[in-house]
Design an enzyme around this catalytic site. Structure first.
Site, short mmCIF file in Angstrom:
data_model
loop_
_atom_site.label_atom_id
_atom_site.label_comp_id
_atom_site.label_asym_id
_atom_site.label_seq_id
_atom_site.Cartn_x
_atom_site.Cartn_y
_atom_site.Cartn_z
CG HIS A 313 -2.37 -0.03 0.91
ND1 HIS A 313 -2.97 -1.08 0.25
CD2 HIS A 313 -3.37 0.87 1.14
CE1 HIS A 313 -4.26 -0.84 0.11
NE2 HIS A 313 -4.52 0.34 0.62
N GLY A 318 -5.71 4.87 -4.13
CA GLY A 318 -5.51 4.31 -5.46
C GLY A 318 -4.76 3.00 -5.50
CG ASN A 319 -2.35 1.95 -2.26
OD1 ASN A 319 -1.19 2.08 -2.58
ND2 ASN A 319 -2.94 2.73 -1.35
N GLY A 320 -5.61 -0.19 -4.62
CA GLY A 320 -6.32 -1.34 -5.14
C GLY A 320 -6.43 -1.31 -6.65
NE ARG A 321 -9.99 2.83 -9.32
CZ ARG A 321 -10.22 3.91 -8.57
NH1 ARG A 321 -9.56 5.02 -8.79
NH2 ARG A 321 -11.13 3.89 -7.64
CG LEU A 322 -1.91 2.41 -9.30
CD1 LEU A 322 -0.83 3.14 -8.50
CD2 LEU A 322 -1.45 2.21 -10.73
CB SER A 323 -3.03 -3.89 -6.66
OG SER A 323 -4.41 -4.16 -6.56
#
Length: 490
Positions: A313, A318-323
C-alpha cells in the site's frame, strides 16, 4: 515441537506458520492432515535444543522464512557454529547457517565440505525461482525472489490444475476465431471499458466519462512495457484516482490503514500496511522483482506483483486499482499480451468479491494481529508494529495465486469469449432485420439489447414505447431472430 516450540520458547511475535506439529502414536510416518502435521513418537524431537527443533521444522514443516528470520535474530552465533563444527555436511544446519548470515549480517566459519548443494525450497513442493548458489555453505537459495522479497507459492493440487491450462494458447485461439481485426478491435474496446468500470466498481466508485477514458488510456499504455519505478507508479496513481488532493509524487510518508464500518475504532481497522520506514525498501525489492528477468510462470509473477503491491500500500489512495492494473502491466511486459489484448481481471474479481476478500485476508488478517493500535482522534491513530520477523517480505501467496489464476480463466471464458459471441450474434440479428425492414439504427440497437436481456422477448411496455415508429411485425421479427440466434442453439 518444530516451529511451534520455537515460537513459544522464544516468545516470538510472528504472523503464523502453516503446519502445527502434533505427536500421534497411531501413525508410522510423518504426514499432513489439513494444517496439522502428524508425527510418530519415534520422530519427535527428544530434547529442548533449539537447533534440533529448527532442523525438524525445516525437514518436515516446510520453509517459513518469517519464523526462520525471527529465530535467527535471537540465536547466538556460537550455538550454530558448534553444530556446524560437529556436523559440517548436515544439509539442514548448512541451510540454517546460510540464512543466519543473510538475516543477521554476522559471519560464521565454514568447514571445508564437498557435500552436494542443498535447495532451500523443494521444487516438488514449492514454485521456485532462479538458482542463487551460496558457495560458503553450499546452499541454493532458490526462492521466487531473493531474500529482500521472497513470498512462497506452494504447489497445491488446485494450483497445478489451474496452471495446466495454457491460457495464452486459448487466448490466441480466441483472437483467431473472432473474425478479423475489425471485430477484435470492437471486442477489445468493450473489454478495456469493462475492465475500467469493474476496477472502479470494486472500490465502490462509478467513473465519469472523462475518468473512464483516462483509465482506458492507462491500461493501453501498459503495452509500452515501461519498467516500474517510483516516478512511473506515481504517474499512474495520479491518473487513476478521483480526488486530486490525494495525488502522489512519491511513496507515502505516513501510516495508512484499512478499516471497516463508520466510526474509527481499533477493532474496525482490518489491515495495516508496513511502517513508513519500510515502504521504500519494500517497494525497491518489489520493483526489482517485477522488472527482473522471467523466472516463474508469467501469470504467477503478474499476480504476485499485484498482491504484493496492495499489501505494501505505497500510496494513500488508489492502491487497489493500481494493483489490478499491475496484473495487466506484468503480462504485457512478459510478451504474453500483444495486439493490444487485455484480460478483464477486475470484471472477474467483481463477480467474486468474496473470493477476492478471502484471498487478501489469507495474508492481511495474520499481519493485523502483529500491530498494537490506539485511536488518537476521529482520523488519527497511534500504531506500533510488534512483529519479530518481516511478514511483508515473507508471506504465503498460495491462496492469492489460486484466486488470481481462477480469475484469469473467468476473464477469458466469460468476459472475452462470451462477450465476443454476443457481439457476433448481435451483428447477425442486426443485419437480418436491417435487410428486411426500414428501422432507425439506434432503435434497432436498443430493441435487440432489450430482447436479449429478457430471454428473447420485448415487453408490452417497450412495445407501447416504440409503437409510433416501429411496426408490430418488426418487433415480432426482432424477437424471433434474437430467440433463434441466442436462445435456440440446442
Amino acid at each position: 515441537m518444530g516451529y511451534g516450540y520455537l515460537v513459544e520458547k522464544l516468545k516470538l511475535s510472528v504472523s503464523g506458520y502453516r503446519l502445527t506439529a502434533k505427536v500421534d502414536s497411531a501413525v508410522l510416518a510423518v504426514r499432513e492432515h489439513g494444517t496439522t502435521l502428524l508425527v510418530p513418537t519415534a520422530v519427535e524431537p527428544r530434547d529442548d535444543d533449539l537447533l534440533t527443533h529448527l532442523e525438524f521444522a525445516l525437514k518436515y514443516q516446510g520453509v517459513e522464512l518469517e519464523v526462520l528470520q525471527a529465530v535467527c535474530l535471537v540465536l547466538e552465533a556460537g550455538v550454530i557454529q558448534a553444530r556446524l563444527d560437529a556436523t559440517p555436511n548436515g544439509k539442514y544446519i548448512r541451510t540454517i547457517a546460510a540464512l543466519y548470515e543473510a538475516f543477521t549480517g554476522k559471519t560464521l566459519q565454514a568447514n571445508s565440505t564437498s557435500a552436494p548443494y542443498v535447495n532451500l525450497f523443494d521444487p516438488k513442493a514449492y514454485v521456485c525461482g532462479v538458482s542463487r548458489r551460496q558457495p560458503k555453505f553450499r546452499v541454493n537459495l532458490n526462492g521466487i525472489g531473493d531474500l529482500n522479497f521472497c513470498p512462497v507459492i506452494r504447489r497445491t493440487s488446485a494450483l497445478g490444475a489451474l496452471l495446466a491450462r495454457d491460457i495464452f494458447a486459448d487466448l490466441d485461439a480466441f483472437v483467431e476465431s473472432i473474425g478479423g481485426e475489425q471485430h477484435l478491435e470492437r471486442a477489445l474496446g468493450w473489454a478495456y471499458l469493462d475492465e475500467t468500470r469493474g476496477s472502479f466498481a470494486i472500490e465502490h466508485e462509478a467513473p465519469s466519462e472523462d475518468k473512464a477514458r483516462r483509465f482506458v488510456q492507462v491500461l493501453k499504455g501498459a503495452h509500452e512495457g515501461r519498467a516500474l519505478s517510483e516516478e512511473y507508479l506515481c504517474e499512474l496513481q495520479r491518473d487513476t484516482i478521483t480526488n486530486p488532493y490525494l495525488a502522489a509524487f512519491s511513496f507515502r510518508h505516513e501510516q495508512n490503514w484499512l478499516q471497516q464500518g463508520g466510526r474509527l475504532r481499533a477493532s474496525s481497522i482490518s489491515y495495516l500496511p508496513p511502517p513508513v520506514s519500510e515502504v521504500e525498501p519494500l517497494m525497491k525489492a518489489l520493483m526489482d522483482f517485477a522488472n527482473g528477468e522471467p523466472s516463474i510462470d508469467p501469470l504467477l509473477k503478474a499476480f504476485l506483483v499485484s498482491f504484493a503491491f496492495v499489501f505494501i500500500h505505497p500510496f494513500m489512495d488508489g492502491n487497489g486499482r493500481l494493483s489490478r492494473f499491475l496484473v495487466h502491466h506484468a503480462l504485457c511486459r512478459s510478451g504474453k499480451l500483444d495486439q493490444g489484448l487485455i484480460l478483464p481481471i477486475s470484471v472477474a474479481m467483481l463477480h467474486d468479491e468474496s473470493g477476492y476478500l478471502s484471498a487478501l485476508q489469507s495474508v492481511s488478517k495474520p499481519i493485523r494481529a502483529l500491530w498494537d493500535v490506539m485511536i488518537v482522534d476521529h482520523d488519527h491513530i497511534d500504531a506500533r508494529f510488534k512483529g519479530d520477523g518481516d511478514p511483508y517480505r515473507y508471506w504465503d501467496a498460495t491462496a492469492c495465486m489460486e484466486f488470481g489464476i481462477r480469475m484469469t480463466h473467468y476473464a477469458l471464458d466469460t468476459s472475452l469469449i462470451k462477450e465476443s459471441d454476443y457481439l457476433r450474434g448481435f451483428d447477425t440479428v442486426f443485419a437480418r432485420i436491417n435487410t428486411q425492414y426500414d428501422i432507425q439504427d439506434k432503435d434497432l440497437h436498443a430493441l435487440i439489447r432489450m430482447a436479449h436481456s429478457h430471454g428473447g422477448k420485448i415487453s408490452q411496455n417497450r412495445r407501447k414505447q416504440y409503437r409510433d415508429r416501429v411496426q408490430p411485425a418488426v418487433l415480432d421479427a426482432i424477437e424471433a431472430q434474437v430467440q433463434a440466434i441466442f436462445f435456440d442453439q440446442g
